[in-house]
Design an enzyme around this catalytic site. Structure first.
Site, PDB file in Angstrom:
ATOM      1  N   HIS A  40       0.861  -1.183   0.000  1.00 49.22           N
ATOM      2  CA  HIS A  40       0.000   0.000   0.000  1.00 49.22           C
ATOM      3  C   HIS A  40       0.897   1.232   0.000  1.00 49.22           C
ATOM      4  O   HIS A  40       1.842   1.325   0.785  1.00 49.22           O
ATOM      5  CB  HIS A  40      -0.876  -0.074   1.256  1.00 49.22           C
ATOM      6  CG  HIS A  40      -1.901   1.000   1.405  1.00 49.22           C
ATOM      7  ND1 HIS A  40      -3.145   0.922   0.826  1.00 49.22           N
ATOM      8  CD2 HIS A  40      -1.879   2.166   2.098  1.00 49.22           C
ATOM      9  CE1 HIS A  40      -3.854   1.995   1.166  1.00 49.22           C
ATOM     10  NE2 HIS A  40      -3.096   2.781   1.933  1.00 49.22           N
ATOM     11  N   ASP A  42       0.849   5.403   0.075  1.00 52.57           N
ATOM     12  CA  ASP A  42      -0.016   6.548   0.403  1.00 52.57           C
ATOM     13  C   ASP A  42       0.498   7.845  -0.195  1.00 52.57           C
ATOM     14  O   ASP A  42       1.567   8.330   0.183  1.00 52.57           O
ATOM     15  CB  ASP A  42      -0.095   6.713   1.922  1.00 52.57           C
ATOM     16  CG  ASP A  42      -0.932   5.629   2.560  1.00 52.57           C
ATOM     17  OD1 ASP A  42      -2.157   5.631   2.360  1.00 52.57           O
ATOM     18  OD2 ASP A  42      -0.337   4.769   3.235  1.00 52.57           O
ATOM     19  N   HIS A  76      -2.968   4.706  -2.694  1.00 49.21           N
ATOM     20  CA  HIS A  76      -4.086   5.384  -2.011  1.00 49.21           C
ATOM     21  C   HIS A  76      -3.861   6.883  -2.169  1.00 49.21           C
ATOM     22  O   HIS A  76      -2.941   7.443  -1.575  1.00 49.21           O
ATOM     23  CB  HIS A  76      -4.069   4.944  -0.538  1.00 49.21           C
ATOM     24  CG  HIS A  76      -5.070   5.637   0.324  1.00 49.21           C
ATOM     25  ND1 HIS A  76      -5.016   5.583   1.703  1.00 49.21           N
ATOM     26  CD2 HIS A  76      -6.162   6.389   0.023  1.00 49.21           C
ATOM     27  CE1 HIS A  76      -6.024   6.271   2.206  1.00 49.21           C
ATOM     28  NE2 HIS A  76      -6.725   6.783   1.210  1.00 49.21           N
ATOM     29  N   ASP A 184      -8.271   0.538   6.269  1.00 53.63           N
ATOM     30  CA  ASP A 184      -6.983   1.216   6.432  1.00 53.63           C
ATOM     31  C   ASP A 184      -7.017   2.084   7.683  1.00 53.63           C
ATOM     32  O   ASP A 184      -7.846   2.990   7.780  1.00 53.63           O
ATOM     33  CB  ASP A 184      -6.762   2.084   5.168  1.00 53.63           C
ATOM     34  CG  ASP A 184      -5.428   2.805   5.145  1.00 53.63           C
ATOM     35  OD1 ASP A 184      -4.608   2.594   6.057  1.00 53.63           O
ATOM     36  OD2 ASP A 184      -5.219   3.567   4.175  1.00 53.63           O
ATOM     37  N   GLY A 185      -6.094   1.799   8.600  1.00 52.25           N
ATOM     38  CA  GLY A 185      -5.932   2.651   9.765  1.00 52.25           C
ATOM     39  C   GLY A 185      -6.079   1.915  11.086  1.00 52.25           C
ATOM     40  O   GLY A 185      -7.144   1.384  11.394  1.00 52.25           O
ATOM     41  N   GLY A 186      -4.966   1.832  11.823  1.00 54.35           N
ATOM     42  CA  GLY A 186      -5.016   1.284  13.177  1.00 54.35           C
ATOM     43  C   GLY A 186      -5.236  -0.212  13.252  1.00 54.35           C
ATOM     44  O   GLY A 186      -5.684  -0.718  14.284  1.00 54.35           O
ATOM     45  N   GLY A 206       0.269  -0.363   8.745  1.00 58.96           N
ATOM     46  CA  GLY A 206       1.474   0.473   8.751  1.00 58.96           C
ATOM     47  C   GLY A 206       2.301   0.209   9.984  1.00 58.96           C
ATOM     48  O   GLY A 206       3.232  -0.597   9.977  1.00 58.96           O
TER      49      GLY A 206
HETATM   50  C1  DX5 Z   1      -2.913   7.180   6.603  1.00 56.85           C
HETATM   51  C2  DX5 Z   1      -2.748   6.114   5.586  1.00 56.85           C
HETATM   52  C3  DX5 Z   1      -2.531   4.748   6.102  1.00 56.85           C
HETATM   53  C4  DX5 Z   1      -1.451   4.603   7.161  1.00 56.85           C
HETATM   54  C5  DX5 Z   1      -1.856   3.439   8.003  1.00 56.85           C
HETATM   55  O1  DX5 Z   1      -3.925   8.039   6.287  1.00 56.85           O
HETATM   56  O2  DX5 Z   1      -3.836   6.054   4.688  1.00 56.85           O
HETATM   57  O3  DX5 Z   1      -2.325   3.821   5.054  1.00 56.85           O
HETATM   58  O4  DX5 Z   1      -0.144   4.433   6.684  1.00 56.85           O
HETATM   59  O5  DX5 Z   1      -0.999   3.324   9.087  1.00 56.85           O
HETATM   60  P1  DX5 Z   1      -1.418   2.562  10.418  1.00 56.85           P
HETATM   61  O6  DX5 Z   1      -1.632   1.133  10.059  1.00 56.85           O
HETATM   62  O7  DX5 Z   1      -0.253   2.795  11.341  1.00 56.85           O
HETATM   63  O8  DX5 Z   1      -2.677   3.206  10.927  1.00 56.85           O
HETATM   64 ZN    ZN Z   2      -3.634   4.473   3.152  1.00 55.39          ZN
END
Ligand code: DX5
Ligand code: ZN
Length: 227
Positions: A40, A42, A76, A184-186, A206
């Protein structure tokens, strides 16, 4: 080739935004060897989201490594007028573009732009956007994938919003089975299974991968939770 060829039932996608950029190529290689299929990537423009993140200049260096290892790059786009970036993303080796519902007043023409370049196309939506609206836009726009944000887009390392479960369920119930749901996220070992049970098949991770010392182990841990 597209999402339905890339996905082995479910995929955990490391989000390169959280990588150690001084060792980006090396970290990608290690994860390819551990079995990662989709990365992925960003792209944030400093307008749609606060930070300017990474873009085609970085992508052109890493996409050959990913493709040689049999992988794909899922981009993304956290940007205004995302279609302006499609040609550069394609030239730099991107395989898919996911645009934001909030940034696309005319989604059908954005979808056509992506298809003209032979890019897969996904539709993302922010936590405050109605999941039913986004899912219906995705249906009429005939996108390949829908991305449910479980954080406010912008930064890695934020906490998963539990309200996302209902949004995932709503989207999954509206879309036909061939349209994948990505979250996506957390996402981490503590919640990935519940995210899957709500209806997702693509999990962006991430900090739960790059925030750990042993990247393959962190990736495998997430996969094991889904077993
Ligand atoms: C943030 C990005 C995500 C981010 C996710 O807006 O879209 O892809 O890198 O990171 P984690 O998994 O740490 O939330
Ligand atoms: Zn993302």
């Amino acid at each position: 080739m597209g999402w339905n060829d890339w996905i082995r039932t479910v995929e955990v996608e490391p989000s390169l935004y959280a990588a150690d950029f001084s060792r980006l190529g090396e970290q990608i290689e290690v994860l390819l060897l551990a079995g990662v299929r989709i990365f992925h990537f960003d792209i944030g423009d400093g307008h749609f989201v606060e930070p300017i993140t990474i873009g085609p200049i970085v992508l052109q260096w890493i996409s050959p490594i990913i493709h040689e290892g049999g992988g794909f790059v899922d981009c993304h786009l956290m940007t205004e007028t995302p279609e302006k970036h499609f040609a550069a993303i394609k030239r730099s080796g991107g395989d898919s573009v996911t645009v934001h519902y909030e940034a696309c007043p005319d989604l059908s023409s954005v979808v056509l732009d992506a298809r003209a370049l032979d890019l897969q196309i996904g539709l993302a939506f922010k936590p405050e956007t109605s999941p039913a609206y986004a899912a219906h836009a995705a249906l009429s726009g005939r996108v390949d994938m829908v991305l449910v944000m479980s954080i406010e887009p912008g930064y890695s390392g934020q906490e998963f919003m539990p309200e996302a479960y209902d949004r995932i369920r709503t989207v999954r119930s509206v879309l036909p089975p061939q349209v994948h749901v990505q979250v996506d996220g957390g996402i981490g070992p503590e919640n990935i299974k519940s995210v899957r049970d709500a209806g997702a098949s693509l999990f962006v991770a991430g900090s739960s991968i790059f925030g750990r010392e042993d990247l393959p182990r962190a990736y495998r841990h997430l996969i094991q939770e889904l077993a």
